[in-house]
Scaffold this motif. Structure first.
Motif, PDB file in Angstrom:
ATOM      1  N   ARG A   1       1.760  -3.991  -3.464  1.00  0.00           N
ATOM      2  CA  ARG A   1       2.740  -3.920  -2.383  1.00  0.00           C
ATOM      3  C   ARG A   1       3.093  -2.466  -2.026  1.00  0.00           C
ATOM      4  O   ARG A   1       3.184  -1.613  -2.892  1.00  0.00           O
ATOM      5  CB  ARG A   1       4.022  -4.661  -2.775  1.00  0.00           C
ATOM      6  CG  ARG A   1       3.817  -6.171  -2.869  1.00  0.00           C
ATOM      7  CD  ARG A   1       5.126  -6.903  -3.097  1.00  0.00           C
ATOM      8  NE  ARG A   1       4.932  -8.339  -3.068  1.00  0.00           N
ATOM      9  CZ  ARG A   1       4.910  -9.076  -1.957  1.00  0.00           C
ATOM     10  NH1 ARG A   1       5.074  -8.491  -0.783  1.00  0.00           N
ATOM     11  NH2 ARG A   1       4.736 -10.379  -2.020  1.00  0.00           N
ATOM     12  N   ASN A   2       3.268  -2.262  -0.716  1.00  0.00           N
ATOM     13  CA  ASN A   2       3.794  -1.008  -0.181  1.00  0.00           C
ATOM     14  C   ASN A   2       3.016   0.213  -0.658  1.00  0.00           C
ATOM     15  O   ASN A   2       3.578   1.190  -1.157  1.00  0.00           O
ATOM     16  CB  ASN A   2       5.274  -0.863  -0.554  1.00  0.00           C
ATOM     17  CG  ASN A   2       6.106  -2.023  -0.026  1.00  0.00           C
ATOM     18  OD1 ASN A   2       5.898  -2.488   1.085  1.00  0.00           O
ATOM     19  ND2 ASN A   2       7.028  -2.492  -0.849  1.00  0.00           N
ATOM     20  N   GLU A   3       1.691   0.142  -0.509  1.00  0.00           N
ATOM     21  CA  GLU A   3       0.840   1.267  -0.888  1.00  0.00           C
ATOM     22  C   GLU A   3      -0.212   1.513   0.186  1.00  0.00           C
ATOM     23  O   GLU A   3      -0.598   0.602   0.922  1.00  0.00           O
ATOM     24  CB  GLU A   3       0.153   1.011  -2.234  1.00  0.00           C
ATOM     25  CG  GLU A   3       1.097   0.960  -3.419  1.00  0.00           C
ATOM     26  CD  GLU A   3       0.333   0.927  -4.736  1.00  0.00           C
ATOM     27  OE1 GLU A   3      -0.737   1.565  -4.797  1.00  0.00           O
ATOM     28  OE2 GLU A   3       0.804   0.270  -5.675  1.00  0.00           O
TER      29      GLU A   3
ATOM     30  N   SER B   1       1.573  -2.267   3.006  1.00  0.00           N
ATOM     31  CA  SER B   1       2.913  -2.530   3.533  1.00  0.00           C
ATOM     32  C   SER B   1       2.843  -3.191   4.904  1.00  0.00           C
ATOM     33  O   SER B   1       3.854  -3.650   5.428  1.00  0.00           O
ATOM     34  CB  SER B   1       3.707  -1.226   3.620  1.00  0.00           C
ATOM     35  OG  SER B   1       3.086  -0.317   4.513  1.00  0.00           O
TER      36      SER B   1
END
Length: 304
Positions: free
Chosen positions: A228-230, A248
């Protein structure tokens, strides 16, 4: 279509140490955990009906004879006599797609170790093992060999295969007509591959009817869920280039979820019974995954 040839290559020496370690682990598992469970999972159609006997606690509920049970008012099951000369044909689809791994181990390494362990467990159970290997541009077949020495040779041949070039063709079509001609009726087919969504092979339903067919797939953590969120750079073995991922992005995650659903749906279509699907995760011990799968077979499975 890849050229089909008989395999006459001498046994490679490189996998010897690995095979010895895997054989020790396989023998320990058979002696302590999966002695009866292996035969329950891989009896295929290589069984002959013997007689009807009373059902005992621990017997396979799939063998219950419901007509006799209803007539006598207590559970009875069919007893079978096993045909000793069971042949297990390993089909290894060495697609470049297997050469992905986000945490050290690739799908290919996971499947190779799983296949070798199953071969060695088969040797301990006195089965015969055949191998159909397919990679981009080549396919070869090793006829069924019995005994420890013969099956060790087959396992070494598989482990000694170099990984396909990532700069070459991406597809490796399997010669299903050849499988139909060479696999004896009632034998077991173990298909190791990526199982990317595609059209079902033309002969697959017929082969599935004639044999016990099991699909073995390796899953990387990224196959299940992206980090997540990379923002990540990953090498795509099929495209042959680096791919930039923004995890993300809701669109990126939705596309990945849709791909995962298509992949799982295809796998379920190819192998409708849940017991005929084996998924080994890259982060797990392949032997423990096999033990859990055998245990599930022993206690009866259901359709997905």
């Amino acid at each position: 279509m890849a050229e089909m040839s008989a395999q006459v290559t001498p046994m490679p020496s490189a996998p010897t140490a690995l095979l010895q370690r895997l054989e020790w682990r396989a023998r320990h598992a058979v002696n302590t955990t999966v002695s009866g469970e292996y035969r329950s999972a891989f009896r295929g159609r290589g069984m002959e009906f013997d007689q009807v006997v009373k059902y005992q606690w621990g017997d396979d509920p799939r063998d219950i004879d419901w007509n006799v049970t209803a007539r006598l008012g207590e559970p009875y099951r069919k007893r079978f006599v096993e045909e000793r000369d069971l042949t297990v044909t390993f089909i290894f689809e060495d697609s470049p797609a297997l050469q992905f791994g986000s945490e050290g181990r690739t799908r290919r390494e996971t499947l190779l170790e799983t296949a070798a362990l199953l071969m060695l467990i088969g040797a301990i159970n006195r089965d015969r093992v055949a191998l159909l290997y397919s990679a981009p541009g080549k396919s070869w077949f090793q006829r069924a060999l019995p005994g420890r020495k013969g099956i060790m040779r087959v396992a070494a041949m598989l482990l000694g295969q170099p990984a396909p070039s990532l700069g070459g063709p991406a597809s490796c079509p399997l010669p299903w007509s050849f499988v139909k001609k060479t696999a004896s009726r009632g034998s077991v087919l173990l298909w190791f591959g990526p199982f990317a969504p595609q059209r079902m092979p033309e002969l697959w339903r017929e082969l599935h009817y004639r044999h016990q067919a099991v699909g073995v797939r390796a899953d990387d953590p990224w196959d299940v869920e992206l980090p997540r969120n990379e923002r990540l750079s990953a090498y795509d073995p099929l495209a042959g280039r680096l791919t930039l991922l923004n995890t993300s992005s809701s669109a990126e995650r939705a596309a990945h979820a849709a791909w995962r659903e298509r992949r799982d749906a295809y796998f379920m279509e190819m192998f409708p019974r849940s017991d005929d699907r084996l998924v080994v995760r890259n982060e797990d011990d392949p032997l423990q995954a096999l033990v859990a799968w055998f245990h599930r077979h022993r206690h009866g499975g259901a359709r997905a």
